[in-house]
Scaffold this active site. Structure first.
Site, PDB file in Angstrom:
ATOM      1  N   THR A  68       0.851  -1.201   0.000  1.00  0.00           N
ATOM      2  CA  THR A  68       0.000   0.000   0.000  1.00  0.00           C
ATOM      3  C   THR A  68       0.880   1.244   0.000  1.00  0.00           C
ATOM      4  OG1 THR A  68      -1.777  -1.116   1.170  1.00  0.00           O
ATOM      5  CG2 THR A  68      -1.726   1.283   1.346  1.00  0.00           C
ATOM      6  N   GLN A  87       0.617  -9.968  -5.519  1.00  0.00           N
ATOM      7  CA  GLN A  87       0.073 -11.327  -5.597  1.00  0.00           C
ATOM      8  C   GLN A  87       0.926 -12.217  -6.507  1.00  0.00           C
ATOM      9  OE1 GLN A  87      -2.292 -12.400  -3.692  1.00  0.00           O
ATOM     10  NE2 GLN A  87      -3.321 -10.536  -2.993  1.00  0.00           N
ATOM     11  N   ALA A 133       5.426  -8.537   2.299  1.00  0.00           N
ATOM     12  CA  ALA A 133       5.969  -9.811   2.792  1.00  0.00           C
ATOM     13  C   ALA A 133       4.888 -10.804   3.217  1.00  0.00           C
ATOM     14  CB  ALA A 133       6.896  -9.532   3.976  1.00  0.00           C
ATOM     15  N   HIS A 134       3.771 -10.285   3.740  1.00  0.00           N
ATOM     16  CA  HIS A 134       2.787 -11.213   4.320  1.00  0.00           C
ATOM     17  C   HIS A 134       2.001 -12.005   3.288  1.00  0.00           C
ATOM     18  CE1 HIS A 134      -1.053  -8.838   3.821  1.00  0.00           C
ATOM     19  NE2 HIS A 134      -0.166  -7.887   3.577  1.00  0.00           N
ATOM     20  N   THR A 151      12.978   4.900  11.590  1.00  0.00           N
ATOM     21  CA  THR A 151      13.810   3.782  12.052  1.00  0.00           C
ATOM     22  C   THR A 151      13.344   2.481  11.399  1.00  0.00           C
ATOM     23  OG1 THR A 151      14.124   4.939  14.123  1.00  0.00           O
ATOM     24  CG2 THR A 151      14.605   2.578  14.140  1.00  0.00           C
ATOM     25  N   CYS A 204      -9.682  -6.311   1.668  1.00  0.00           N
ATOM     26  CA  CYS A 204      -9.744  -4.885   1.972  1.00  0.00           C
ATOM     27  C   CYS A 204     -11.092  -4.289   1.582  1.00  0.00           C
ATOM     28  CB  CYS A 204      -8.611  -4.152   1.281  1.00  0.00           C
ATOM     29  SG  CYS A 204      -7.879  -5.079  -0.025  1.00  0.00           S
TER      30      CYS A 204
END
Ligand code: PMP
Length: 361
Positions: free
Chosen positions: A73, A163, A183-184, A219, A305
Site C-alpha cells: 500500500t 500477488q 511480505a505477508h 527507524t 480490503c
C-alpha cells in the site's frame, strides 16, 4: 486450522523458519540499523542481507533499487505521489484506485481482461500483474511496453507484484520500472514490504532521517525486514513446487464445482493458480463465506480490503459482470499449508452451502 484456511490472497501465515530467524532481532540484536556501533552494524548487515534476498526473489541483481516500506500500500501510494498525469488499469488494488478517487488521469479501457493503450502520454502508468480478486494475469498493452523512458506512452510504469512474487513468473523489469510487494503474501510478517525502482531514485517520500539513503525516513523495522528476507529466500527455492501444488488444488476444487448449477468462473485461462473467483446465481457471496466459516473453512467474499464494503467490486464491474452474478461472488485462495483433503472438503462444503442457501430463498 491452517489447512482449512483458503484466504491466502488476504494474508498468509508466517512460516516457522521465518519466525525463528526474526526472533533474535527483537531483544538480542536489537540495534538501530543506522547506528555506527556494533549492535547497529549487526542490524544493518541483517537488513542488507534481506535486501539481497528480496532482489534475488525479484530476479534482479542490484539490491540497491529496493526500499523497504510498511507494505505494498505504501509503495503504491509513494509512486502515485511522484507525479501526474497518470494512467491506471481498471483492475488495480484499492491502494492505487482509492488514492486516486479524484484523480485527473486516465483509466485504461478494457475488453474483458485485455487492456487498450492510453489515449495520451502520461508520466506514470499503473498496471498490476496478478489481480488480487480474480488471479488474472494482466498483460500490458503494447503501448506501455517501454524499455526506454522516451520510447513509449508512459515515462514510468508501476507494476503491483503483491500477488505475484514467490508465486508466478514475474514480468521483465525495464528501466524506470516500479514494483510493489508485501511480505505477508509470501509467508513473511505483516506490515513490511518494498518498493523496487529500477534505475531511478524516487523522490523522498518520508522526511526526517537518512534511512534508506534518504529516500524514506524512519527507524527501520529490522525484525520485519529480516523476516521478509527469509520469506523471500524460502520463496525463491520453493516457488515452483508450491505453484504445482496450487495448480493441483485448483483443479481439484474446480472439478467438484462442475456439480453445482448456475456458477461462473471469473478467473480467466491466464491466471495465477493461487486465486479462484467464482460467482453463484441466487446466493450472496457474503452469506456463503459465513456458511463456510461455520463449517470451519475460511474463504473471502471478495478482496479482504473491500469485503466489508457493500459497494460492488470495481474489478468485476469493469469486467461487465451483471449485478445478480456480482452479488454471489466468492474468492478461494490457496497456500502451501492447505492439503488435497482439505481442498476436496472445501469444495464439498461449498456445494452443500450453495444448495442449502438456494432452497432457503
Ligand atoms: N496490492 C495488491 C494486489 C494486494 O493484494 C494488496 C493486499 N491485499 C496490496 C496491494 C496491499 O498490501 P498491504 O495491505 O500489505 O499494504
Amino acid at each position: 486450522m491452517i489447512e482449512r484456511y483458503f484466504d491466502n490472497a488476504a494474508t498468509t501465515p508466517v512460516d516457522p523458519r521465518v519466525v525463528e530467524e526474526m526472533l533474535p532481532y527483537f531483544s538480542e540484536a536489537f540495534g538501530n540499523a543506522n547506528s555506527i556501533h556494533e549492535p547497529g552494524q549487526r542490524a544493518r548487515a541483517a537488513v542488507e542481507l534481506a535486501r539481497e534476498r528480496v532482489a534475488e526473489l525479484l530476479g534482479e541483481e542490484d539490491s540497491g533499487w529496493i526500499t523497504f516500506t510498511s507494505g505494498a500500500t505504501e509503495a503504491n501510494n509513494w509512486v502515485l505521489a511522484l507525479g501526474t498525469p497518470l494512467v491506471v488499469s481498471p483492475f488495480e488494488h484499492s491502494s492505487v484506485w482509492v488514492t486516486n478517487a479524484n484523480f485527473k488521469g486516465e483509466v485504461l479501457e478494457n475488453q474483458g481482461y485485455m487492456l487498450q493503450g492510453p489515449r495520451a502520454k502520461a508520466s506514470c502508468a499503473a498496471v498490476m500483474h496478478v489481480n488480487n480478486e480474480t488471479g488474472a494475469i494482466i498483460d500490458l498493452p503494447p503501448e506501455l511496453k517501454v524499455d526506454d523512458s522516451d520510447g513509449g506512452m508512459a515515462f514510468s510504469l508501476l507494476r503491483d507484484l503483491t500477488q505475484s512474487v514467490g508465486k508466478v513468473d514475474l514480468p521483465r523489469m525495464e528501466r524506470s520500472y516500479f514494483a510493489s510487494l508485501s511480505a505477508h503474501k509470501f509467508y513473511g510478517p505483516k506490515g513490511v514490504g518494498a518498493l523496487y525502482s529500477k534505475m531511478c531514485v524516487p523522490a523522498t517520500w518520508m522526511h526526517g532521517g537518512e534511512q534508506e539513503d534518504g529516500r524514506r525516513a524512519g527507524t527501520l523495522n529490522v525484525p520485519g525486514i529480516v523476516g521478509m528476507g527469509v520469506a523471500a529466500a524460502i520463496a525463491s527455492q520453493e516457488a515452483d513446487k508450491n505453484k504445482r501444488f496450487a495448480e493441483n488444488l485448483r483443479a481439484l476444487v474446480l472439478a467438484e464445482l462442475t456439480k453445482i448449477s448456475d456458477h461462473k468462473l471469473n478467473s480467466p485461462q491466464n491466471s495465477s493458480p493461487y486465486i479462484v473467483s467464482l460467482s453463484f446465481l441466487g446466493v450472496e457471496g457474503e452469506t456463503l463465506a459465513v456458511e463456510l466459516d461455520r463449517a470451519g473453512y475460511s474463504i473471502s467474499s471478495g478482496a479482504a480490503c473491500s469485503s466489508r464494503s457493500t459497494e460492488p467490486s470495481h474489478v468485476l464491474t469493469a469486467l461487465g459482470l451483471p449485478i445478480e452474478w456480482l452479488r454471489g461472488t466468492i474468492r478461494i485462495s490457496f497456500g502451501k499449508y492447505n492439503t488435497e483433503a482439505s481442498a476436496a472438503n472445501l469444495a464439498n462444503e461449498l456445494r452443500k452451502a450453495v444448495e442449502k442457501l438456494r432452497t432457503m430463498k
